[in-house]
Design an enzyme around this catalytic site. Structure first.
Site, PDB file in Angstrom:
ATOM      1  N   GLN A  33      56.779 -38.826  20.404  1.00  0.00           N
ATOM      2  CA  GLN A  33      58.000 -38.090  20.106  1.00  0.00           C
ATOM      3  C   GLN A  33      59.174 -39.050  19.897  1.00  0.00           C
ATOM      4  O   GLN A  33      59.461 -39.899  20.744  1.00  0.00           O
ATOM      5  CB  GLN A  33      58.321 -37.110  21.240  1.00  0.00           C
ATOM      6  CG  GLN A  33      59.539 -36.253  21.006  1.00  0.00           C
ATOM      7  CD  GLN A  33      59.384 -35.320  19.815  1.00  0.00           C
ATOM      8  OE1 GLN A  33      58.355 -34.692  19.641  1.00  0.00           O
ATOM      9  NE2 GLN A  33      60.415 -35.225  18.994  1.00  0.00           N
TER      10      GLN A  33
ATOM     11  N   LYS B 247      55.397 -27.656  20.605  1.00  0.00           N
ATOM     12  CA  LYS B 247      54.168 -28.164  19.999  1.00  0.00           C
ATOM     13  C   LYS B 247      52.958 -27.824  20.867  1.00  0.00           C
ATOM     14  O   LYS B 247      51.900 -27.430  20.354  1.00  0.00           O
ATOM     15  CB  LYS B 247      54.276 -29.678  19.794  1.00  0.00           C
ATOM     16  CG  LYS B 247      55.241 -30.062  18.680  1.00  0.00           C
ATOM     17  CD  LYS B 247      55.613 -31.532  18.713  1.00  0.00           C
ATOM     18  CE  LYS B 247      56.685 -31.838  17.664  1.00  0.00           C
ATOM     19  NZ  LYS B 247      57.201 -33.217  17.744  1.00  0.00           N
TER      20      LYS B 247
ATOM     21  N   ASP C 119      51.755 -37.591  12.195  1.00  0.00           N
ATOM     22  CA  ASP C 119      53.158 -37.522  11.779  1.00  0.00           C
ATOM     23  C   ASP C 119      53.324 -37.969  10.327  1.00  0.00           C
ATOM     24  O   ASP C 119      54.325 -37.667   9.678  1.00  0.00           O
ATOM     25  CB  ASP C 119      54.032 -38.422  12.672  1.00  0.00           C
ATOM     26  CG  ASP C 119      54.805 -37.624  13.719  1.00  0.00           C
ATOM     27  OD1 ASP C 119      55.043 -36.430  13.487  1.00  0.00           O
ATOM     28  OD2 ASP C 119      55.184 -38.211  14.743  1.00  0.00           O
TER      29      ASP C 119
END
Length: 300
Positions: free
Chosen positions: A97, A53, A120
């Site tokens: 995460q 990422k 997200d």
């Protein structure tokens, strides 16, 4: 007819090229999209994802910072960090995460991230807008699958989409996207899960089969309809002494045997995983644009 391999790199590259123009436009207005990534502990898979990422952000010109915390980080410490990032205008998006260490409350963290920074797409506010068909941040993996279907022009309207897996990250939002009255959706949707008896009965009906069960190669050739499209979300490590690392990556679909029967299929690796990161980048840019509009609207 030869089976089409739905390659994530080709589609993600197209998304990133489009995003470069959007990012350039943002920067001309004095806005550099920013993403904060929080990594707790040293889970090998999570570490790789976070590194990828960061590389994607760097390649596109998105400002990113990875905040690494020890595995024994307390809930209070993590909550305080999220509150600080919510207020920090340098970051338009926040990503924690997953999965988190067991002692931490995942739901509490998802709820704590401000909806306008929820790149997200997991916050209940954004999930609610998704269900209603309103503009919002879409969870990255389901959004990436829609983008792949669009890129390869795979018709979905009126088709039977069967989803194996009911997670909040893939299965549930995927179902909600596929039945919307919109392009590359408008499908009839069935969800299979661990409570489904005779999954094969349903997977064999699928015009489009999306598998996100986390079980290595569970879908075999006899479980799919001829000429179906198969989207494999799974990424599983299986022991393989013949490989240098001692393992290899496989999906939830037995790729080699299934590809002989279907019209289109995603490989693992090289399929959906690349799209997840591309859509995260897209959500981050969208967050920056939205927050700039809100600041202008309120005269800030």
């Amino acid at each position: 007819m030869e089976t089409i391999i739905l390659r994530g790199k080709e589609v993600s590259d197209a998304v990133k090229e489009r995003l470069k123009e959007d990012i350039d436009t943002c920067k001309k207005r004095g806005i550099t999209p920013g993403l904060a990534v929080v990594l707790i502990g040293e889970d090998p898979a999570s570490t790789v994802y976070v590194r990828n990422k960061a590389r994607a952000c760097e390649a596109l010109g998105i400002f990113s910072e990875t905040i690494r915390l020890p595995k024994d980080t307390t809930q209070a410490t993590l909550n305080t960090l999220i509150d600080r990032l919510n207020k920090n205008t340098r970051f338009h998006g926040i990503l924690v995460q997953l999965p988190l260490p067991r002692h931490l409350n995942e739901k509490e963290i998802i709820h704590r991230i401000h909806p306008e920074k929820d790149v997200d797409g997991f916050h209940p506010f954004n999930i609610g807008k998704l269900i209603l068909g309103e503009d919002t941040f879409l969870p990255c993996t389901p959004a990436g699958i829609i983008e792949m279907l669009r890129y390869y022009q795979i018709e979905t309207s009126g088709k039977h989409v069967v989803i194996v897996g009911r997670s909040n990250i893939v299965g549930k939002p995927m179902a909600n996207l596929m039945y919307q009255k919109s392009a590359y959706a408008n499908a009839t949707v069935t969800i299979c899960h661990t409570g489904t008896s005779d999954i094969k009965k349903y997977t064999r009906q699928a015009d489009i089969l999306i598998v996100a069960a986390g079980v290595p190669e569970m879908i075999t050739a006899d479980m799919v309809k001829e000429d179906a499209t198969v989207i494999d979300v799974g990424v599983n490590r299986v022991d393989d002494p013949s490989c240098k690392k001692g393992y290899r990556l496989v999906g939830d679909v037995a790729f080699e045997e299934v590809k002989e029967r279907v019209s289109a299929i995603t490989p693992v690796p090289g399929g959906v995983g690349l799209m997840t990161i591309a859509m995260l980048m897209q959500n981050t840019v969208k967050a920056a644009e939205n927050q700039a509009k809100n600041m202008k609207k309120h005269g800030q």
